[in-house]
Design a protein around this motif. Structure first.
Motif, mmCIF file in Angstrom:
data_model
loop_
_atom_site.group_PDB
_atom_site.id
_atom_site.type_symbol
_atom_site.label_atom_id
_atom_site.label_comp_id
_atom_site.label_asym_id
_atom_site.label_seq_id
_atom_site.Cartn_x
_atom_site.Cartn_y
_atom_site.Cartn_z
ATOM 1 N N PHE A 203 91.151 -32.275 54.502
ATOM 2 C CA PHE A 203 91.478 -32.709 55.860
ATOM 3 C C PHE A 203 91.051 -31.625 56.840
ATOM 4 C CE2 PHE A 203 94.195 -34.842 52.836
ATOM 5 C CZ PHE A 203 93.666 -36.114 53.005
ATOM 6 N N ASN A 204 89.807 -31.750 57.262
ATOM 7 C CA ASN A 204 89.084 -30.750 58.032
ATOM 8 C C ASN A 204 88.559 -31.429 59.297
ATOM 9 O OD1 ASN A 204 86.888 -29.001 58.873
ATOM 10 N ND2 ASN A 204 86.823 -28.165 56.811
ATOM 11 N N THR A 205 88.652 -30.754 60.417
ATOM 12 C CA THR A 205 88.149 -31.330 61.686
ATOM 13 C C THR A 205 86.655 -31.117 61.871
ATOM 14 O OG1 THR A 205 88.687 -29.306 62.880
ATOM 15 C CG2 THR A 205 90.377 -31.058 62.854
ATOM 16 N N TYR A 206 86.055 -30.270 61.044
ATOM 17 C CA TYR A 206 84.617 -29.970 61.092
ATOM 18 C C TYR A 206 84.161 -29.505 62.477
ATOM 19 C CZ TYR A 206 84.770 -32.089 56.535
ATOM 20 O OH TYR A 206 85.098 -32.373 55.229
ATOM 21 N N ASP A 207 84.938 -28.591 63.033
ATOM 22 C CA ASP A 207 84.574 -27.994 64.319
ATOM 23 C C ASP A 207 84.536 -26.471 64.210
ATOM 24 O OD1 ASP A 207 87.255 -27.388 64.190
ATOM 25 O OD2 ASP A 207 87.782 -28.261 66.118
ATOM 26 N N HIS A 208 83.920 -25.982 63.141
ATOM 27 C CA HIS A 208 83.816 -24.539 62.897
ATOM 28 C C HIS A 208 82.350 -24.199 62.628
ATOM 29 C CE1 HIS A 208 83.695 -25.640 58.610
ATOM 30 N NE2 HIS A 208 84.714 -26.442 58.892
ATOM 31 N N PRO A 209 81.998 -22.932 62.614
ATOM 32 C CA PRO A 209 80.579 -22.541 62.481
ATOM 33 C C PRO A 209 79.864 -23.074 61.240
ATOM 34 C CG PRO A 209 81.890 -20.656 63.175
ATOM 35 C CD PRO A 209 82.859 -21.772 62.868
ATOM 36 N N ASP A 210 80.557 -23.223 60.125
ATOM 37 C CA ASP A 210 79.924 -23.706 58.894
ATOM 38 C C ASP A 210 80.083 -25.213 58.700
ATOM 39 O OD1 ASP A 210 79.137 -21.124 58.049
ATOM 40 O OD2 ASP A 210 81.154 -20.740 57.284
ATOM 41 N N ALA A 211 80.508 -25.908 59.719
ATOM 42 C CA ALA A 211 80.837 -27.324 59.581
ATOM 43 C C ALA A 211 79.652 -28.181 59.152
ATOM 44 C CB ALA A 211 81.419 -27.863 60.890
ATOM 45 N N GLU A 212 78.486 -27.946 59.717
ATOM 46 C CA GLU A 212 77.353 -28.825 59.410
ATOM 47 C C GLU A 212 76.923 -28.753 57.950
ATOM 48 O OE1 GLU A 212 72.863 -29.699 60.937
ATOM 49 O OE2 GLU A 212 74.340 -29.015 62.400
ATOM 50 N N PRO A 213 76.647 -27.559 57.396
ATOM 51 C CA PRO A 213 76.266 -27.549 55.976
ATOM 52 C C PRO A 213 77.395 -28.017 55.060
ATOM 53 C CG PRO A 213 76.451 -25.298 56.811
ATOM 54 C CD PRO A 213 76.584 -26.223 57.993
ATOM 55 N N LEU A 214 78.625 -27.706 55.418
ATOM 56 C CA LEU A 214 79.749 -28.150 54.606
ATOM 57 C C LEU A 214 79.861 -29.673 54.632
ATOM 58 C CD1 LEU A 214 82.229 -27.667 52.860
ATOM 59 C CD2 LEU A 214 83.544 -27.306 54.969
ATOM 60 N N ALA A 215 79.818 -30.255 55.811
ATOM 61 C CA ALA A 215 79.960 -31.709 55.942
ATOM 62 C C ALA A 215 78.868 -32.442 55.173
ATOM 63 C CB ALA A 215 79.954 -32.109 57.410
ATOM 64 N N ASP A 216 77.657 -31.926 55.195
ATOM 65 C CA ASP A 216 76.577 -32.557 54.441
ATOM 66 C C ASP A 216 76.911 -32.597 52.950
ATOM 67 O OD1 ASP A 216 75.149 -32.904 56.779
ATOM 68 O OD2 ASP A 216 73.810 -31.196 56.429
ATOM 69 N N ASN A 217 77.507 -31.536 52.433
ATOM 70 C CA ASN A 217 77.884 -31.493 51.018
ATOM 71 C C ASN A 217 79.144 -32.307 50.739
ATOM 72 O OD1 ASN A 217 75.750 -29.844 49.999
ATOM 73 N ND2 ASN A 217 76.669 -28.153 51.129
#
Length: 185
Positions: free
Chosen positions: A18-32
């Motif tokens: 449960f992550n808001t994906y608004d942090h510096p590593d959000a893009e590569p993490l969200a893709d995975n």
């Protein structure tokens, strides 16, 4: 629920999904994360159908010590990548613990809960492979739990570090690394 009537030799831990994906590593993490949502959702479904597997969600409170589990889930559902969160939203009866650091064991009641359930085997899923999953695996191993990490249910930020973390868990913590379809006993 009376915990003593719900013994579970195996516990499925769903870590930090449960992550808001608004942090510096959000893009590569969200893709995975996008690649693990379906197998993880299916593993949770199969686990919930069994009486001998406890599903436990453990999520960072992101520094909000007043946050209830529902607040954390709601923030994630309303975050930048709700499609990664919605399929995993637990029901109101779910076991949900909040954590403050990388390991799901650190400063939480997880070990106490698992002891009360007579759990011996933990299946680790979620994010981030090279951080929270790795540290939870180590803390589980030193507490003498059998550690299982299905690679298709964990997401990393960095490919090389994610691969190295899985290798470390397998070699140093004797973790089993089956695909999610073969991870339940």
């Amino acid at each position: 629920m009376d915990i003593s009537s719900a013994m579970s030799e195996t516990a499925l831990l769903v870590i930090d999904m449960f992550n808001t994906y608004d942090h510096p590593d959000a893009e590569p993490l969200a893709d995975n994360v996008a690649a693990i949502v379906d197998p993880l959702t299916e593993l949770i479904r199969r686990s919930n159908e069994r009486d001998d597997v406890a599903v436990v969600y453990v999520n960072d409170n992101y520094g909000d010590f007043a946050a209830e589990p529902s607040d954390i889930v709601e923030a994630a559902v309303n975050g930048a990548r709700p499609e990664l969160v919605r399929p995993l939203v637990p029901g109101p009866e779910a076991r949900f613990l909040t954590k403050v650091r990388h390991s799901a064991f650190y400063a939480t009641s997880l070990d106490y809960l698992l002891t009360r359930l007579d759990t011996r085997r933990i299946i680790l899923t979620g994010q981030v492979t090279e951080q929270c999953v790795l540290y939870t695996a180590l803390d589980g191993y030193v507490r003498h739990y059998d550690v299982v990490v299905p690679p298709d249910t964990v997401a990393h930020i960095d490919d090389k570090l994610g691969t190295a973390a899985l290798e470390m868990m397998e070699r140093n913590m004797k973790a089993e690394l089956p695909e999610s379809t073969a991870s339940l006993p």
